[in-house]
Design a protein around this motif. Sequence first.
Motif, PDB file in Angstrom:
ATOM      1  N   LYS A  95      40.218 -35.733 -48.527  1.00 16.48           N
ATOM      2  CA  LYS A  95      40.268 -34.580 -49.432  1.00 16.48           C
ATOM      3  C   LYS A  95      39.033 -34.487 -50.307  1.00 16.48           C
ATOM      4  N   VAL A  96      38.232 -35.556 -50.316  1.00 14.83           N
ATOM      5  CA  VAL A  96      37.065 -35.600 -51.199  1.00 14.83           C
ATOM      6  C   VAL A  96      36.081 -34.449 -50.916  1.00 14.83           C
ATOM      7  N   PRO A  97      35.794 -34.129 -49.640  1.00 17.84           N
ATOM      8  CA  PRO A  97      34.894 -32.992 -49.398  1.00 17.84           C
ATOM      9  C   PRO A  97      35.352 -31.715 -50.091  1.00 17.84           C
ATOM     10  N   GLN A  98      36.651 -31.482 -50.087  1.00 14.58           N
ATOM     11  CA  GLN A  98      37.188 -30.289 -50.738  1.00 14.58           C
ATOM     12  C   GLN A  98      36.862 -30.289 -52.228  1.00 14.58           C
ATOM     13  N   LEU A  99      36.974 -31.478 -52.836  1.00 13.44           N
ATOM     14  CA  LEU A  99      36.624 -31.620 -54.252  1.00 13.44           C
ATOM     15  C   LEU A  99      35.149 -31.263 -54.473  1.00 13.44           C
ATOM     16  N   ARG A 100      34.312 -31.789 -53.584  1.00 13.59           N
ATOM     17  CA  ARG A 100      32.873 -31.606 -53.788  1.00 13.59           C
ATOM     18  C   ARG A 100      32.437 -30.167 -53.560  1.00 13.59           C
ATOM     19  N   ARG A 101      33.215 -29.418 -52.789  1.00 16.03           N
ATOM     20  CA  ARG A 101      32.871 -28.009 -52.610  1.00 16.03           C
ATOM     21  C   ARG A 101      33.048 -27.238 -53.905  1.00 16.03           C
ATOM     22  N   ASN A 102      33.809 -27.824 -54.801  1.00 17.24           N
ATOM     23  CA  ASN A 102      34.085 -27.140 -56.052  1.00 17.24           C
ATOM     24  C   ASN A 102      33.199 -27.641 -57.189  1.00 17.24           C
ATOM     25  N   ILE A 103      32.272 -28.545 -56.865  1.00 19.71           N
ATOM     26  CA  ILE A 103      31.353 -29.083 -57.874  1.00 19.71           C
ATOM     27  C   ILE A 103      29.932 -28.975 -57.325  1.00 19.71           C
ATOM     28  N   GLY A 104      29.065 -28.271 -58.030  1.00 18.93           N
ATOM     29  CA  GLY A 104      27.661 -28.206 -57.615  1.00 18.93           C
ATOM     30  C   GLY A 104      26.873 -29.290 -58.311  1.00 18.93           C
ATOM     31  N   CYS A 105      25.957 -29.968 -57.563  1.00 18.04           N
ATOM     32  CA  CYS A 105      25.194 -31.057 -58.157  1.00 18.04           C
ATOM     33  C   CYS A 105      23.701 -30.764 -58.122  1.00 18.04           C
ATOM     34  N   VAL A 106      23.045 -31.123 -59.215  1.00 21.54           N
ATOM     35  CA  VAL A 106      21.592 -30.954 -59.317  1.00 21.54           C
ATOM     36  C   VAL A 106      21.017 -32.290 -59.772  1.00 21.54           C
ATOM     37  N   PHE A 107      19.896 -32.687 -59.131  1.00 25.18           N
ATOM     38  CA  PHE A 107      19.328 -33.994 -59.472  1.00 25.18           C
ATOM     39  C   PHE A 107      17.870 -33.877 -59.912  1.00 25.18           C
ATOM     40  N   GLN A 108      17.408 -34.948 -60.512  1.00 26.94           N
ATOM     41  CA  GLN A 108      16.032 -34.993 -60.978  1.00 26.94           C
ATOM     42  C   GLN A 108      15.047 -34.799 -59.819  1.00 26.94           C
ATOM     43  N   ASP A 109      15.372 -35.392 -58.657  1.00 32.40           N
ATOM     44  CA  ASP A 109      14.425 -35.332 -57.528  1.00 32.40           C
ATOM     45  C   ASP A 109      14.740 -34.188 -56.552  1.00 32.40           C
ATOM     46  N   TYR A 110      15.502 -33.213 -56.967  1.00 31.10           N
ATOM     47  CA  TYR A 110      15.804 -31.963 -56.247  1.00 31.10           C
ATOM     48  C   TYR A 110      16.588 -32.162 -54.950  1.00 31.10           C
ATOM     49  N   LYS A 111      16.261 -33.219 -54.190  1.00 31.29           N
ATOM     50  CA  LYS A 111      16.949 -33.476 -52.911  1.00 31.29           C
ATOM     51  C   LYS A 111      16.934 -32.269 -51.971  1.00 31.29           C
ATOM     52  N   LEU A 112      15.755 -31.674 -51.792  1.00 29.50           N
ATOM     53  CA  LEU A 112      15.628 -30.580 -50.827  1.00 29.50           C
ATOM     54  C   LEU A 112      15.184 -31.142 -49.485  1.00 29.50           C
ATOM     55  N   LEU A 113      15.521 -30.435 -48.412  1.00 31.69           N
ATOM     56  CA  LEU A 113      15.073 -30.869 -47.084  1.00 31.69           C
ATOM     57  C   LEU A 113      13.683 -30.281 -46.837  1.00 31.69           C
ATOM     58  N   PRO A 114      12.686 -31.146 -46.610  1.00 32.37           N
ATOM     59  CA  PRO A 114      11.298 -30.677 -46.555  1.00 32.37           C
ATOM     60  C   PRO A 114      11.010 -29.764 -45.364  1.00 32.37           C
ATOM     61  N   ASN A 115      11.799 -29.881 -44.296  1.00 33.56           N
ATOM     62  CA  ASN A 115      11.502 -29.070 -43.109  1.00 33.56           C
ATOM     63  C   ASN A 115      12.286 -27.760 -43.090  1.00 33.56           C
ATOM     64  N   LYS A 116      12.908 -27.433 -44.219  1.00 33.39           N
ATOM     65  CA  LYS A 116      13.633 -26.168 -44.304  1.00 33.39           C
ATOM     66  C   LYS A 116      13.053 -25.323 -45.434  1.00 33.39           C
ATOM     67  N   THR A 117      13.044 -24.017 -45.243  1.00 37.22           N
ATOM     68  CA  THR A 117      12.564 -23.126 -46.302  1.00 37.22           C
ATOM     69  C   THR A 117      13.585 -23.096 -47.436  1.00 37.22           C
ATOM     70  N   ALA A 118      13.171 -22.440 -48.544  1.00 30.96           N
ATOM     71  CA  ALA A 118      14.082 -22.310 -49.684  1.00 30.96           C
ATOM     72  C   ALA A 118      15.391 -21.678 -49.223  1.00 30.96           C
ATOM     73  N   TYR A 119      15.261 -20.603 -48.445  1.00 28.85           N
ATOM     74  CA  TYR A 119      16.446 -19.916 -47.942  1.00 28.85           C
ATOM     75  C   TYR A 119      17.306 -20.865 -47.108  1.00 28.85           C
ATOM     76  N   GLU A 120      16.652 -21.579 -46.188  1.00 30.21           N
ATOM     77  CA  GLU A 120      17.414 -22.458 -45.287  1.00 30.21           C
ATOM     78  C   GLU A 120      18.076 -23.612 -46.028  1.00 30.21           C
ATOM     79  N   ASN A 121      17.379 -24.103 -47.056  1.00 40.03           N
ATOM     80  CA  ASN A 121      17.972 -25.167 -47.851  1.00 40.03           C
ATOM     81  C   ASN A 121      19.271 -24.716 -48.506  1.00 40.03           C
ATOM     82  N   VAL A 122      19.249 -23.502 -49.036  1.00 36.62           N
ATOM     83  CA  VAL A 122      20.453 -22.991 -49.690  1.00 36.62           C
ATOM     84  C   VAL A 122      21.527 -22.684 -48.632  1.00 36.62           C
ATOM     85  N   ALA A 123      21.081 -22.067 -47.524  1.00 34.84           N
ATOM     86  CA  ALA A 123      22.029 -21.690 -46.473  1.00 34.84           C
ATOM     87  C   ALA A 123      22.704 -22.927 -45.871  1.00 34.84           C
TER      88      ALA A 123
END
Lengths: 292, 229
Positions: free
Chosen positions: B74-102
Motif C-alpha cells: 500500500k506504500v506506493p499509494q501513500l507516496r502518490r499522495n505526497i510530492g517530494c522535492v530534494f536539494q539535488d533535484y533528482k532529475l533524469l539527465p536523459n529526459k527533457t523537463a517535460y519527460e521528467n515530469v511526464a
Amino acid sequence: MSFRPFYFIKESLKSFRKNWIINIAAITTVALSLLVLGFFMFVAFTANSWMKMTEQKVEVVVFLNDGVPAESVEAMQSEIMSWDDVRKVTYVSKDQALERLKKEFKDSDMLSMIEGNPLPASFEISLKSPDKADDVVKRLKGRSEIESIRHDRQTVERLINFTKMARWVGIIFAGLLAFASLVLIANAIRLAIYARRKEIAIMRLVGASNWFIRWPFLLEGITQGLIGALIAVILLSIIQTAINENVKKFLAFLPNGLPTQTYYQLIFALVIAGIMIGAAGSALALRRFLRV
Amino acid sequence: MIKIHNITMKYKGSNHPAIKDINVDIDRGEFVFLVGPSGCGKSTFIRLLIRELVPTKGDIFIAGHDIVNMRRWKVPQLRRNIGCVFQDYKLLPNKTAYENVAFALEVIGKPSRIIRAQVPEVLRLVGLEDKSESYPDELSGGEQQRVSIARAFVNRPAIILADEPTGNLDPATSGDIMALFNKINRTGTTVLVATHDREMVDNMRKRVLALEEGTLIRDQQRGVYGYEE
C-alpha cells in the motif's frame, strides 16, 4: 493497470542494448546448458527406444539338433511357453531359417555356395524382462535336443547402463550449466538494475507500484532464458538431423531418431526450462538488489 | 493531515536516536518550516513521512491512514499522495523537463491523455512552459528545481515535502523557489519545507518546527528561524 506490456518491452530492449555483452553471455550459457540437457535427453530417449526394440526382438535363441521329432519340439515349445518369464516362443524350422537367409542375402551370390540346408531349426524366445535371460538359459542347458544357446544379455545390459549413464551425465552437466546461467542472468539483471537505479529511485518516490518496477527486469530475464532455449532447440534439431542421416548409413536397422511426439515434448520442456531459468535468475537479482 | 504521535527513530547500530519523542499535528493547507542544524534529524523526519523509514516507536497518521503499520504493497499509494522535492533535484539527465515530469505520471499508470493535459499545465504553473524541451544540463539550478517541483506537484498530491530545496541555490533564486511553494500552498496543498535558510524562514513568517539533536525544541506559529544567539 500496473501491467503495461509495451512500456515493459521497450524498457527491456533499452537495457539489453546497454549491457549487451553480459546479456549475450547469459543467453549463451542458457543455450549451452539446455543444449547439453537436450542432447543427453535425446541420447537417452534414443537408447531407450533401441532398448524397447531389442526387448521385443528375440533375446534367447535355442538351436536344436537335427532330427528331433516333431512331438518333442511341440512339447518343448509348450513347456517353455509355460514359464513365467517368457513372453513368446516362436519355432523356426530348418526350411524357414533357409527362407530367411535367402531373403536377407537376396542380392548376394553367396547362396549359390550353399548345398542342402545346413541351418538348424530353432526356438526364438522373447522374455518379459531382459534380465531374466540368465534363468531361462540355465533351465534349458544340458538338454539333449539342444545344440546350442545364444542370448543377447550383454548387449542389453550395456544398453541399459549406457542409457542410465547418459541420463545422469546429462542431468549433472546440464544442472551445473543451468546454475551457471542462472548466476549470469542474475548478474545481467543486477547490471540492468544498477543502470536504472536513478529511475527506480524516482519511481519509488512518486509511488510506482512494486510490480510496475519489477516487471521489466523479470521480463528481461525471461526473455534471455527464452532466447537461449530457442537457440538450443534449433542447434539440437540440426544435430539430430545430422546424426540420423549419418547413423542410418551404416546402421540401417536402428530406429529413426525420436518419435515426433517425444521430440516435441523435449522441445517444449527445454523452452519451459529456459523460461524458468530466466525467471529464477531475475528473481534472485530482484530479491538481492531491488528492495522496493 | 499529518499526525505524529510520540515517534522515536533509532538507526541500527547507533546509540542516539535520530528522532526522539516528537509530537506534531499539521492541518490541511498549512505551510510549515522544519529548521535546525545539519544532522538534527530533518531528513529522517521526512523519510519517516514517506515511509522510507519505519519509526522505532510511535504512530504516524497521514490523511487518516496509519502509515507505520501500513502493508508494504500500500506504500506506493501513500507516496502518490505526497510530492517530494530534494536539494539535488533528482532529475533524469536523459529526459527533457517535460519527460521528467511526464515520467512521474507514466509510472503510476496514468493514461497518456491525462499526461498530455497535466504536464504542460504544471510546467506553466512553475514558469517553465518555454523550457519544456530542455534537458536538465541545459537548465540553471533554479530551473531544475522548478522541474522537480513540477514533478512533485503534477499528480496534485495533498502534501508536498521538501528537503533543503534551496540548499544549492543563490538567495535570489531561493526566494523564487519559496514563492513557488507559497503559490502551491495557496491551492490548498499542505507544504513542509526542511531548511536551514535562516533569511527565508524569517521573511516568510510561517509555522516553524525547530529540531535539535532529534528533539522538537520549538513549535511556533508565524515563527522565525531561531532566537538571536
